[in-house]
Write an enzyme that holds these catalytic residues in place. Structure first.
Site, PDB file in Angstrom:
ATOM      1  N   GLU A   1      79.003   8.261  83.128  1.00  0.00           N
ATOM      2  CA  GLU A   1      79.964   9.052  83.901  1.00  0.00           C
ATOM      3  C   GLU A   1      80.091  10.418  83.227  1.00  0.00           C
ATOM      4  O   GLU A   1      80.362  10.514  82.022  1.00  0.00           O
ATOM      5  CB  GLU A   1      81.315   8.319  83.928  1.00  0.00           C
ATOM      6  CG  GLU A   1      82.332   9.022  84.784  1.00  0.00           C
ATOM      7  CD  GLU A   1      83.392   8.071  85.345  1.00  0.00           C
ATOM      8  OE1 GLU A   1      83.243   6.838  85.260  1.00  0.00           O
ATOM      9  OE2 GLU A   1      84.386   8.591  85.884  1.00  0.00           O
TER      10      GLU A   1
ATOM     11  N   TRP B   1      93.528  16.277  94.271  1.00  0.00           N
ATOM     12  CA  TRP B   1      92.102  16.311  93.954  1.00  0.00           C
ATOM     13  C   TRP B   1      91.458  17.517  94.662  1.00  0.00           C
ATOM     14  O   TRP B   1      90.270  17.763  94.541  1.00  0.00           O
ATOM     15  CB  TRP B   1      91.390  15.020  94.385  1.00  0.00           C
ATOM     16  CG  TRP B   1      91.544  13.910  93.390  1.00  0.00           C
ATOM     17  CD1 TRP B   1      92.132  13.981  92.170  1.00  0.00           C
ATOM     18  CD2 TRP B   1      91.102  12.561  93.525  1.00  0.00           C
ATOM     19  NE1 TRP B   1      92.098  12.772  91.524  1.00  0.00           N
ATOM     20  CE2 TRP B   1      91.467  11.865  92.339  1.00  0.00           C
ATOM     21  CE3 TRP B   1      90.440  11.837  94.527  1.00  0.00           C
ATOM     22  CZ2 TRP B   1      91.184  10.519  92.123  1.00  0.00           C
ATOM     23  CZ3 TRP B   1      90.154  10.498  94.322  1.00  0.00           C
ATOM     24  CH2 TRP B   1      90.538   9.835  93.130  1.00  0.00           C
TER      25      TRP B   1
ATOM     26  N   LYS C   1      92.157   3.023  78.961  1.00  0.00           N
ATOM     27  CA  LYS C   1      92.616   3.868  80.070  1.00  0.00           C
ATOM     28  C   LYS C   1      93.304   2.913  81.029  1.00  0.00           C
ATOM     29  O   LYS C   1      92.654   2.027  81.592  1.00  0.00           O
ATOM     30  CB  LYS C   1      91.413   4.544  80.735  1.00  0.00           C
ATOM     31  CG  LYS C   1      91.721   5.276  82.038  1.00  0.00           C
ATOM     32  CD  LYS C   1      90.469   6.009  82.572  1.00  0.00           C
ATOM     33  CE  LYS C   1      90.728   6.685  83.908  1.00  0.00           C
ATOM     34  NZ  LYS C   1      89.550   7.447  84.397  1.00  0.00           N
TER      35      LYS C   1
ATOM     36  N   ASN D   1      86.469   3.952  81.953  1.00  0.00           N
ATOM     37  CA  ASN D   1      86.552   3.187  83.201  1.00  0.00           C
ATOM     38  C   ASN D   1      85.785   1.906  82.906  1.00  0.00           C
ATOM     39  O   ASN D   1      84.581   1.818  83.095  1.00  0.00           O
ATOM     40  CB  ASN D   1      85.932   3.962  84.361  1.00  0.00           C
ATOM     41  CG  ASN D   1      86.812   5.142  84.760  1.00  0.00           C
ATOM     42  OD1 ASN D   1      88.029   5.126  84.562  1.00  0.00           O
ATOM     43  ND2 ASN D   1      86.208   6.172  85.317  1.00  0.00           N
TER      44      ASN D   1
ATOM     45  N   HIS E   1      90.414  24.089  88.416  1.00  0.00           N
ATOM     46  CA  HIS E   1      90.024  22.999  89.324  1.00  0.00           C
ATOM     47  C   HIS E   1      89.576  23.497  90.699  1.00  0.00           C
ATOM     48  O   HIS E   1      89.972  22.932  91.729  1.00  0.00           O
ATOM     49  CB  HIS E   1      91.162  21.987  89.485  1.00  0.00           C
ATOM     50  CG  HIS E   1      90.661  20.564  89.516  1.00  0.00           C
ATOM     51  ND1 HIS E   1      89.679  20.130  90.390  1.00  0.00           N
ATOM     52  CD2 HIS E   1      90.999  19.470  88.776  1.00  0.00           C
ATOM     53  CE1 HIS E   1      89.447  18.845  90.182  1.00  0.00           C
ATOM     54  NE2 HIS E   1      90.222  18.422  89.195  1.00  0.00           N
TER      55      HIS E   1
ATOM     56  N   GLU F   1      93.741   6.758  87.659  1.00  0.00           N
ATOM     57  CA  GLU F   1      92.603   6.851  88.572  1.00  0.00           C
ATOM     58  C   GLU F   1      92.101   5.467  88.980  1.00  0.00           C
ATOM     59  O   GLU F   1      90.907   5.180  88.953  1.00  0.00           O
ATOM     60  CB  GLU F   1      91.480   7.662  87.920  1.00  0.00           C
ATOM     61  CG  GLU F   1      91.918   9.080  87.574  1.00  0.00           C
ATOM     62  CD  GLU F   1      90.801   9.984  87.076  1.00  0.00           C
ATOM     63  OE1 GLU F   1      89.885   9.497  86.411  1.00  0.00           O
ATOM     64  OE2 GLU F   1      90.862  11.198  87.375  1.00  0.00           O
TER      65      GLU F   1
ATOM     66  N   GLU G   1      91.932  14.581  72.436  1.00  0.00           N
ATOM     67  CA  GLU G   1      90.659  14.266  73.100  1.00  0.00           C
ATOM     68  C   GLU G   1      90.050  15.542  73.673  1.00  0.00           C
ATOM     69  O   GLU G   1      90.622  16.169  74.557  1.00  0.00           O
ATOM     70  CB  GLU G   1      90.905  13.243  74.220  1.00  0.00           C
ATOM     71  CG  GLU G   1      89.660  12.887  75.024  1.00  0.00           C
ATOM     72  CD  GLU G   1      89.923  11.825  76.110  1.00  0.00           C
ATOM     73  OE1 GLU G   1      90.710  10.875  75.876  1.00  0.00           O
ATOM     74  OE2 GLU G   1      89.342  11.951  77.204  1.00  0.00           O
TER      75      GLU G   1
ATOM     76  N   GLU H   1      81.466  18.581  81.886  1.00  0.00           N
ATOM     77  CA  GLU H   1      81.773  18.194  83.263  1.00  0.00           C
ATOM     78  C   GLU H   1      82.155  19.397  84.125  1.00  0.00           C
ATOM     79  O   GLU H   1      81.669  19.552  85.235  1.00  0.00           O
ATOM     80  CB  GLU H   1      82.917  17.169  83.262  1.00  0.00           C
ATOM     81  CG  GLU H   1      83.407  16.821  84.657  1.00  0.00           C
ATOM     82  CD  GLU H   1      84.513  15.767  84.670  1.00  0.00           C
ATOM     83  OE1 GLU H   1      84.862  15.238  83.607  1.00  0.00           O
ATOM     84  OE2 GLU H   1      85.014  15.465  85.771  1.00  0.00           O
TER      85      GLU H   1
ATOM     86  N   ASP I   1      92.705  18.486  83.211  1.00  0.00           N
ATOM     87  CA  ASP I   1      91.505  17.665  83.071  1.00  0.00           C
ATOM     88  C   ASP I   1      90.317  18.495  82.602  1.00  0.00           C
ATOM     89  O   ASP I   1      89.406  18.753  83.388  1.00  0.00           O
ATOM     90  CB  ASP I   1      91.184  17.004  84.425  1.00  0.00           C
ATOM     91  CG  ASP I   1      90.119  15.939  84.300  1.00  0.00           C
ATOM     92  OD1 ASP I   1      89.767  15.588  83.175  1.00  0.00           O
ATOM     93  OD2 ASP I   1      89.636  15.460  85.345  1.00  0.00           O
TER      94      ASP I   1
HETATM   95  C1  GCV Z   1      86.172   8.581  82.966  1.00  0.00           C
HETATM   96  C2  GCV Z   1      88.157  13.022  84.922  1.00  0.00           C
HETATM   97  C3  GCV Z   1      86.734  12.692  85.212  1.00  0.00           C
HETATM   98  C4  GCV Z   1      86.529  11.187  85.322  1.00  0.00           C
HETATM   99  C5  GCV Z   1      87.022  10.554  84.011  1.00  0.00           C
HETATM  100  C6  GCV Z   1      88.492  10.912  83.847  1.00  0.00           C
HETATM  101  C7  GCV Z   1      89.078  10.372  82.561  1.00  0.00           C
HETATM  102  O1  GCV Z   1      88.945  12.731  86.027  1.00  0.00           O
HETATM  103  O2  GCV Z   1      86.323  13.336  86.383  1.00  0.00           O
HETATM  104  O3  GCV Z   1      85.166  10.938  85.516  1.00  0.00           O
HETATM  105  O4  GCV Z   1      86.853   9.167  84.048  1.00  0.00           O
HETATM  106  O5  GCV Z   1      88.606  12.316  83.799  1.00  0.00           O
HETATM  107  O6  GCV Z   1      89.182  11.127  81.632  1.00  0.00           O
HETATM  108  O7  GCV Z   1      89.437   9.208  82.516  1.00  0.00           O
END
Ligand code: GCV
Length: 704
Positions: free
Chosen positions: A174, A545, A294, A217, A523, A298, A394, A400, A372
């Site tokens: 991811e 989003w 986590k 995730n 964003h 989400e 973090e 990304e 984010d």
């Molecule tokens: C692992 C953002 C990313 C997700 C990620 C999330 C997180 O939303 O787009 O892919 O998920 O952060 O940090 O948990």
């Protein structure tokens, strides 16, 4: 004569054109040949008698011997000699458990001279400390330091310095842009890929001492006996390098793999399930680090599914690992599906009231900013807001939202900006991390590592892994110095090369912010994959989003009003910080649209009307990439041709993308501002409809 001159020039060019041909696999550990004759002679002398105790008995000491041998052959073209006589050794590796100048993981390197002979002592409290000292010594040599005068003491202030891999069981990643996961779960535990060793070695060389090998995730299968054996194999491979393994824990695992009807953290069967699971793990991996979680974020399951708090969930897991000295790192990246509250306020609102309610072995992991991992965010207001709770910072190393692996963006200036942010008049984010009341301290980075030959996709992407590690070890290091270290170890000792790449890297972060999200925009990337501009995006089910939620453009202006007259997110900061940002006329302009809805005609501090400044910033971003291209071209004769060509091609993509960002965003915002582009700026190559029609269903990094 003329021919002779041309011939000599050609020979010179061929020689200087680099002996360091590399595909990037060696990272910063390629140990390029030392050309300075007197340094080389001295290095040779001291490598002719090295004392290392317990080589046969200790796996870490064995690694030190291997590293010294390897480095010596490459740097000084001579195999080192090892001696069993500590009195006559010119490099002495010494364990000094009582040393008060260093901590458990620290090391010292000290030069000595006696009877016209010189050498160094490397000391630490244990073998892993010596390994760190060994890498520091080799780094000093790569930096061409004179070992006759070296005198260094270094101890990390943060205890947990970890990478977080968002790697899935099927090897997709991811938000990964450098190929598949390096962790091949299919061939584990029996096959230990050389990559695992090289990965651990690279991490140890910069002081990283923990790794979470699975996606946040999470997949509960990783906690089954079959997969735990695979995890154990990795843990065994990493241990000699001083690296502990951690797993992400899926909160609903007791239901999914434990046949329970609930995952309620207060349910006795659930409590027992996790306690048994922890015991099972620690029986296999006695130094297992713990869980990263986590939850209720989400769509991930969590304690709130049972009307329990994050603290209830974290403490239940913490109790399971506590008997084995394990820890739980609970992520604060939460925002609700239902709450219409400004998304950047939600983590603070949920976690601040929980301060003091977490068990001793729980740390709360907080993203650098409240949204984010945007190109630029103010620091997260939770830093310092939970004084009774250890806080872990973090960062996202993988790019990304930063152009992924096609854009050259050196992240250390961004890391530093956050670390050095004042949370109040006297404290910075770094102080919160270092002076946590609890003895648990830490920092983590979402890895940018994959199966690509050069590990990180973009050849300069490695610098971000390197810089993260170096800052995790010492958050007070300087981004410029780190860049220099990385370049010199990775690319060349040539001053021009070092200087040019350093300039490119140091300007790259600010530049990317300009062509993507200047002046506090955020964003506005493509939905889902987050590549390229999509400020018009308004089709996703969740309001928050959608890019339009974040920039709120209208005929008056643009920006998210988070001041007292808006969502009042600003109130989550200390008054000292509020004063810097609360008023649109004095607000630090890099956060202007983060905190304020600004008129298109707003007067900027430099006197420009806002619209003109926005156009200027986007254009400056594009010009910045052009400058990077020129600078890169200027060193083409001095670095490996293939690598030069790779970066050159990527810079062209970056330029095209920067132009795309500028033209798409300015045209879109122009539909609201109704103002013309200031004179002298190029007209976009396409109309807005064209940019809106682009879509990239196969953009990388979805990681499903
Ligand atoms: C692992 C953002 C990313 C997700 C990620 C999330 C997180 O939303 O787009 O892919 O998920 O952060 O940090 O948990």
């Amino acid at each position: 004569m003329k021919n002779k001159i041309i011939y000599t020039i050609l020979i010179f060019l061929t020689i200087t054109k680099f002996s360091n041909a590399s595909d990037g696999y060696d990272l910063w550990l390629g140990y390029h040949k030392i050309n300075n004759a007197s340094l080389k002679t001295n290095y040779k002398k001291i490598f002719s008698s090295i004392y290392l105790k317990d080589v046969q008995k200790n796996a870490t000491i064995k690694l030190i011997k291997k590293e010294l041998t390897w480095a010596s052959k490459l740097m000084i073209e001579a195999a080192p000699l090892f001696t069993t006589d500590s009195n006559n050794a010119s490099i002495l590796f010494r364990i000094d458990e009582q040393n008060k100048d260093i901590n458990e993981e620290g090391y010292g390197i000290k030069a000595w001279t006696k009877n016209s002979k010189n050498g160094v002592v490397v000391y630490a409290k244990n073998e892993v400390g010596l390994l760190y000292g060994c890498f520091a010594l080799l780094r000093a040599m790569q930096m061409q330091e004179d070992l006759k005068t070296i005198n260094t003491i270094s101890s990390p202030t943060l205890k947990i310095r970890m990478l977080n891999h968002w790697d899935n069981i099927n090897r997709t990643i991811e938000r990964g842009y450098a190929g598949n996961s390096i962790f091949n779960w299919h061939t584990l535990p029996d096959y230990i890929d050389k990559r695992y060793i090289d990965y651990a070695r690279a991490n140890a060389s910069i002081g990283i001492n923990g790794t979470v090998v699975t996606n946040v995730n999470a997949n509960a299968l990783f906690l089954t006996p079959e997969y735990l054996l695979k995890v154990k194999a990795l843990a065994d491979a990493f241990r000699p390098f001083g690296i502990k393994i951690y797993l992400t824990a899926r909160f609903s695992a007791p239901i999914e793999i434990g046949n329970l009807k609930t995952a309620d953290p207060l349910d006795s069967a659930v409590i027992k399930w996790w306690a048994d699971k922890a015991k099972e793990i620690y029986d296999l991996i006695p130094d297992f680090g713990g869980f990263l979680v986590k939850a209720n974020s989400e769509g991930q399951p969590g304690p709130q599914n049972y009307d329990r708090t994050h603290a209830d969930g974290a403490n239940m897991m913490a109790a399971a690992v506590a008997p084995f000295k394990g820890i739980v790192i609970w992520r604060a990246f939460v925002y609700s599906n239902e709450t219409p509250e400004d998304r950047v306020k939600q983590a603070y609102n949920e976690f601040k009231p929980l301060d003091g309610k977490f068990s001793k072995n729980v740390l709360v992991q907080i993203k650098n900013g409240p949204l984010d991992f945007q190109p630029r965010e103010p620091f997260h207001p939770l830093f310092g807001a939970m004084p009774k709770t250890p806080e872990v910072l973090e960062f996202q190393i993988t790019q990304e939202y930063l152009g992924q692996s096609t854009h050259l963006v050196y992240e250390a200036p961004m890391f530093k900006e956050i670390l050095e942010s004042n949370i109040n008049a006297t404290q910075k984010v770094v102080d919160v991390l270092e002076h946590s009341n609890n003895e648990l301290t830490g920092i983590s980075g979402v890895a940018n590592i994959g199966s690509d030959i050069n590990w990180c996709g973009h050849p300069v992407g490695q610098a971000n892994w390197y810089a993260f590690g170096r800052l995790a070890w010492n958050p007070h290091l300087n981004a410029n110095e780190i860049a220099k270290e990385w370049i010199q170890q990775t690319w060349s000792h040539d001053e021009k090369v070092i200087d040019t790449i350093q300039q490119i890297m140091m300007a790259s972060y600010e530049n990317m912010v300009k062509y993507m999200t200047p002046l506090g925009l955020h964003h506005i990337m493509g939905n889902g994959h987050h590549y390229g501009p999509m400020p018009w995006g308004n089709t996703l089910n969740r309001e928050d989003w959608n890019p339009v939620y974040y920039h709120k453009s209208d005929s008056y202006g643009v920006g998210f009003n988070r001041s007292i007259s808006g969502s009042n997110a600003i109130a989550q900061y200390d008054p000292f910080v509020q004063n810097k940002w609360k008023d649109s006329s004095t607000c630090d302009e890099k956060f202007l649209l983060w905190f304020h809805h600004i008129s298109w005609k707003h007067k900027m501090k430099n006197g420009n009307p806002f619209w003109d400044e926005l156009c200027y910033q986007y254009n400056e971003g594009v010009n910045g990439v052009r400058k990077m291209q020129k600078q890169w071209q200027s060193i083409s004769m001095h670095i490996d041709e293939d690598q030069h060509h790779q970066v050159k091609q990527l810079l062209q993509i970056q330029l095209n993308d920067a132009i795309w960002w500028r033209d798409a965003c300015l045209q879109y915002f122009q539909t609201f501002s109704k103002l013309p582009l200031p004179k002298g700026y190029p007209l976009p190559a396409h109309d807005l409809k064209y940019y809106q029609s682009l879509n990239f269903p196969f953009a990388p990094g979805n990681g499903k």
